[in-house]
Design a protein around this motif. Structure first.
Motif, PDB file in Angstrom:
ATOM      1  N   ILE A 102       0.870  -1.188   0.000  1.00  0.00           N
ATOM      2  CA  ILE A 102       0.000   0.000   0.000  1.00  0.00           C
ATOM      3  C   ILE A 102       0.902   1.232   0.000  1.00  0.00           C
ATOM      4  O   ILE A 102       1.562   1.534   0.982  1.00  0.00           O
ATOM      5  CB  ILE A 102      -0.941  -0.005   1.215  1.00  0.00           C
ATOM      6  N   LEU A 103       0.925   1.941  -1.113  1.00  0.00           N
ATOM      7  CA  LEU A 103       1.869   3.049  -1.293  1.00  0.00           C
ATOM      8  C   LEU A 103       1.413   4.330  -0.616  1.00  0.00           C
ATOM      9  O   LEU A 103       2.236   5.143  -0.184  1.00  0.00           O
ATOM     10  CB  LEU A 103       2.070   3.309  -2.796  1.00  0.00           C
ATOM     11  N   VAL A 104       0.112   4.562  -0.575  1.00  0.00           N
ATOM     12  CA  VAL A 104      -0.462   5.708   0.143  1.00  0.00           C
ATOM     13  C   VAL A 104      -1.540   5.128   1.041  1.00  0.00           C
ATOM     14  O   VAL A 104      -2.485   4.501   0.558  1.00  0.00           O
ATOM     15  CB  VAL A 104      -1.082   6.748  -0.814  1.00  0.00           C
ATOM     16  N   ASN A 105      -1.399   5.331   2.330  1.00  0.00           N
ATOM     17  CA  ASN A 105      -2.321   4.690   3.273  1.00  0.00           C
ATOM     18  C   ASN A 105      -2.967   5.735   4.179  1.00  0.00           C
ATOM     19  O   ASN A 105      -2.427   6.104   5.215  1.00  0.00           O
ATOM     20  CB  ASN A 105      -1.589   3.643   4.109  1.00  0.00           C
ATOM     21  N   CYS A 262       4.880  12.358  -9.686  1.00  0.00           N
ATOM     22  CA  CYS A 262       4.314  11.478  -8.656  1.00  0.00           C
ATOM     23  C   CYS A 262       4.187  12.150  -7.290  1.00  0.00           C
ATOM     24  O   CYS A 262       3.437  11.674  -6.431  1.00  0.00           O
ATOM     25  CB  CYS A 262       5.156  10.214  -8.527  1.00  0.00           C
ATOM     26  N   THR A 263       4.915  13.264  -7.102  1.00  0.00           N
ATOM     27  CA  THR A 263       4.869  13.944  -5.808  1.00  0.00           C
ATOM     28  C   THR A 263       3.842  15.077  -5.762  1.00  0.00           C
ATOM     29  O   THR A 263       3.678  15.720  -4.725  1.00  0.00           O
ATOM     30  CB  THR A 263       6.254  14.523  -5.472  1.00  0.00           C
ATOM     31  N   GLN A 293       5.668  10.167  -1.706  1.00  0.00           N
ATOM     32  CA  GLN A 293       6.765  10.850  -1.026  1.00  0.00           C
ATOM     33  C   GLN A 293       7.936  11.046  -1.986  1.00  0.00           C
ATOM     34  O   GLN A 293       8.111  10.261  -2.930  1.00  0.00           O
ATOM     35  CB  GLN A 293       7.225  10.029   0.184  1.00  0.00           C
ATOM     36  N   PRO A 294       8.755  12.090  -1.796  1.00  0.00           N
ATOM     37  CA  PRO A 294       9.930  12.274  -2.650  1.00  0.00           C
ATOM     38  C   PRO A 294      10.811  11.022  -2.659  1.00  0.00           C
ATOM     39  O   PRO A 294      11.118  10.466  -1.601  1.00  0.00           O
ATOM     40  CB  PRO A 294      10.654  13.462  -1.993  1.00  0.00           C
ATOM     41  N   GLY A 295      11.175  10.576  -3.845  1.00  0.00           N
ATOM     42  CA  GLY A 295      12.036   9.416  -3.999  1.00  0.00           C
ATOM     43  C   GLY A 295      11.306   8.085  -4.006  1.00  0.00           C
ATOM     44  O   GLY A 295      11.887   7.053  -4.375  1.00  0.00           O
ATOM     45  N   GLN A 296      10.032   8.074  -3.621  1.00  0.00           N
ATOM     46  CA  GLN A 296       9.284   6.812  -3.533  1.00  0.00           C
ATOM     47  C   GLN A 296       9.112   6.170  -4.908  1.00  0.00           C
ATOM     48  O   GLN A 296       9.340   4.971  -5.090  1.00  0.00           O
ATOM     49  CB  GLN A 296       7.919   7.061  -2.889  1.00  0.00           C
ATOM     50  N   GLU A 298      10.886   6.706  -7.639  1.00  0.00           N
ATOM     51  CA  GLU A 298      12.186   6.327  -8.197  1.00  0.00           C
ATOM     52  C   GLU A 298      12.673   5.002  -7.601  1.00  0.00           C
ATOM     53  O   GLU A 298      13.230   4.143  -8.303  1.00  0.00           O
ATOM     54  CB  GLU A 298      13.210   7.427  -7.925  1.00  0.00           C
ATOM     55  N   GLN A 299      12.446   4.827  -6.313  1.00  0.00           N
ATOM     56  CA  GLN A 299      12.860   3.586  -5.653  1.00  0.00           C
ATOM     57  C   GLN A 299      12.072   2.394  -6.216  1.00  0.00           C
ATOM     58  O   GLN A 299      12.645   1.322  -6.459  1.00  0.00           O
ATOM     59  CB  GLN A 299      12.621   3.714  -4.148  1.00  0.00           C
ATOM     60  N   LEU A 300      10.777   2.593  -6.439  1.00  0.00           N
ATOM     61  CA  LEU A 300       9.953   1.525  -7.003  1.00  0.00           C
ATOM     62  C   LEU A 300      10.380   1.188  -8.432  1.00  0.00           C
ATOM     63  O   LEU A 300      10.506   0.018  -8.799  1.00  0.00           O
ATOM     64  CB  LEU A 300       8.483   1.944  -6.989  1.00  0.00           C
ATOM     65  N   ALA A 301      10.636   2.243  -9.222  1.00  0.00           N
ATOM     66  CA  ALA A 301      10.994   2.040 -10.631  1.00  0.00           C
ATOM     67  C   ALA A 301      12.333   1.326 -10.771  1.00  0.00           C
ATOM     68  O   ALA A 301      12.544   0.554 -11.719  1.00  0.00           O
ATOM     69  CB  ALA A 301      11.029   3.376 -11.359  1.00  0.00           C
ATOM     70  N   ALA A 302      13.243   1.568  -9.829  1.00  0.00           N
ATOM     71  CA  ALA A 302      14.559   0.945  -9.901  1.00  0.00           C
ATOM     72  C   ALA A 302      14.468  -0.573  -9.758  1.00  0.00           C
ATOM     73  O   ALA A 302      15.229  -1.324 -10.372  1.00  0.00           O
ATOM     74  CB  ALA A 302      15.462   1.520  -8.813  1.00  0.00           C
ATOM     75  N   SER A 303      13.520  -1.034  -8.949  1.00  0.00           N
ATOM     76  CA  SER A 303      13.390  -2.478  -8.729  1.00  0.00           C
ATOM     77  C   SER A 303      12.320  -3.111  -9.605  1.00  0.00           C
ATOM     78  O   SER A 303      12.412  -4.292  -9.954  1.00  0.00           O
ATOM     79  CB  SER A 303      13.084  -2.765  -7.254  1.00  0.00           C
ATOM     80  N   GLU A 304      11.297  -2.321  -9.955  1.00  0.00           N
ATOM     81  CA  GLU A 304      10.179  -2.839 -10.762  1.00  0.00           C
ATOM     82  C   GLU A 304       9.758  -1.781 -11.780  1.00  0.00           C
ATOM     83  O   GLU A 304       8.917  -0.935 -11.474  1.00  0.00           O
ATOM     84  CB  GLU A 304       8.992  -3.206  -9.871  1.00  0.00           C
TER      85      GLU A 304
END
Length: 322
Positions: A102-105, A262-263, A293-296, A298-304
């Motif tokens: 859940i990315l935004v809760n 996204c932010t 959140q800032p960087g969220q 980018e972190q997701l895109a790097a892995s998926e």
């Protein structure tokens, strides 16, 4: 495309009221029986003890049923190209392990709003929750289970549902789907499914559940123009204390389906659409997402790289007074 399919059907008597997606939607329901039985059993057992629950226990159950409604949104026949997308496992057992996705809760905001309404409500007043529906079949059952819980917990006194006027996006709910599903539940051989169906039919007869459809939901407009294009619908939504918008297409129309950063705040992306406090309940299946959140991202895109479109991630994204 869906409007063209409908146009061809209505000009072809005697099949002018035929739903070309009916078989797929019904198959989704029947293939999800094991999960439906588990969900209905959980609800009926919960209802027998609900008056004994303290506030924290009630909140936990609210959060659990919200998450079940969220992950029910994975069962989308438009995403699967009409192939089976039934729910074959007990989703109740998966809630805890799915929480990290859940990315935004904003569930706490939802609880605060409805619990405050309950605490300040006089006997004669109403707490109304509106649900803009998405898929029929298993997802619709998760929405109806949540609605039933809201009433029996007194977090709401009235639920209004909105569906499509014509068959739409393969599995989207029409009034026929809504009524058919309740009839199927009522006629089930399983006592708790049958009890759910009977309770839900009674809620409709008593006016505690109200179903609406409106042509606006199948027009190409984003929601920020609703007050101009469909002022009657906007005025109806303004009567709600909280509106749930289920699914990906509703999110795309809430945000105008734009390539937002996204932010960008959710409220900014709504561009003036604020009929009442609202929450998007959505698993991600399209390349639009705001309020991260800032960087969220980018972190997701790097892995998926395809994190936005797989349905793996979900959100409860709230707009309203905090």
């Amino acid at each position: 495309m869906y409007r063209r399919i409908h146009e061809a059907i209505i000009q072809s008597p005697p099949i002018d009221d035929f739903d070309v997606f009916k078989e797929s939607k019904e198959q989704n329901f029947f293939e999800s029986q094991e999960s439906l039985i588990a969900l209905c059993t959980h609800l009926q057992e919960l209802k027998t003890t609900i008056e004994d629950l303290d506030e924290n226990q009630l909140k936990d159950e609210f959060f659990k049923l919200l998450q079940i409604s969220l992950w029910g949104n994975k069962c989308d026949l438009s995403l699967s190209g009409g192939e089976t997308s039934s729910q074959r496992t007990n989703i109740i057992n998966s809630v805890e392990e799915l929480k990290p996705f859940i990315l935004v809760n904003d569930m706490e905001h939802l609880w605060s709003l409805l619990n405050n309404c309950k605490k300040t409500r006089e006997k004669a007043s109403v707490t109304r929750v509106d649900v803009v529906l998405d898929n029929s079949g298993f997802e619709l059952v998760t929405d109806l289970v949540l609605a039933d819980f809201l009433l029996c917990s007194q977090l709401a006194t009235e639920i209004h549902f909105y569906g499509k006027t014509i068959p739409w996006f393969v599995s989207d709910t029409t009034v026929h789907d809504f009524n058919w599903l309740i009839e199927q539940m009522k006629g089930s051989n399983h006592k708790w499914m049958s009890k759910c169906g009977a309770d839900w039919e009674n809620s409709i007869k008593m006016g505690r559940w109200v179903y609406h459809d409106h042509i606006f939901w199948t027009l190409p407009h984003e929601f920020c123009v609703m007050s101009q294009v469909a002022p009657d619908l906007y005025a109806e939504l303004q009567k709600a204390h909280l509106i749930f918008f289920k699914g990906d297409l509703n999110y795309r129309k809430l945000t105008g389906d734009r390539k937002w950063a996204c932010t960008i705040p959710f409220r900014q992306a709504l561009r003036g659409f604020h009929p009442a406090p609202l929450c998007s309940v959505r698993t991600l299946k399209a390349e639009v997402q705001v309020g991260l959140q800032p960087g969220q991202a980018e972190q997701l895109a790097a892995s998926e790289p395809n994190w936005m479109t797989t349905g793996k991630y979900g959100i409860f994204q709230f707009d309203g007074p905090l």
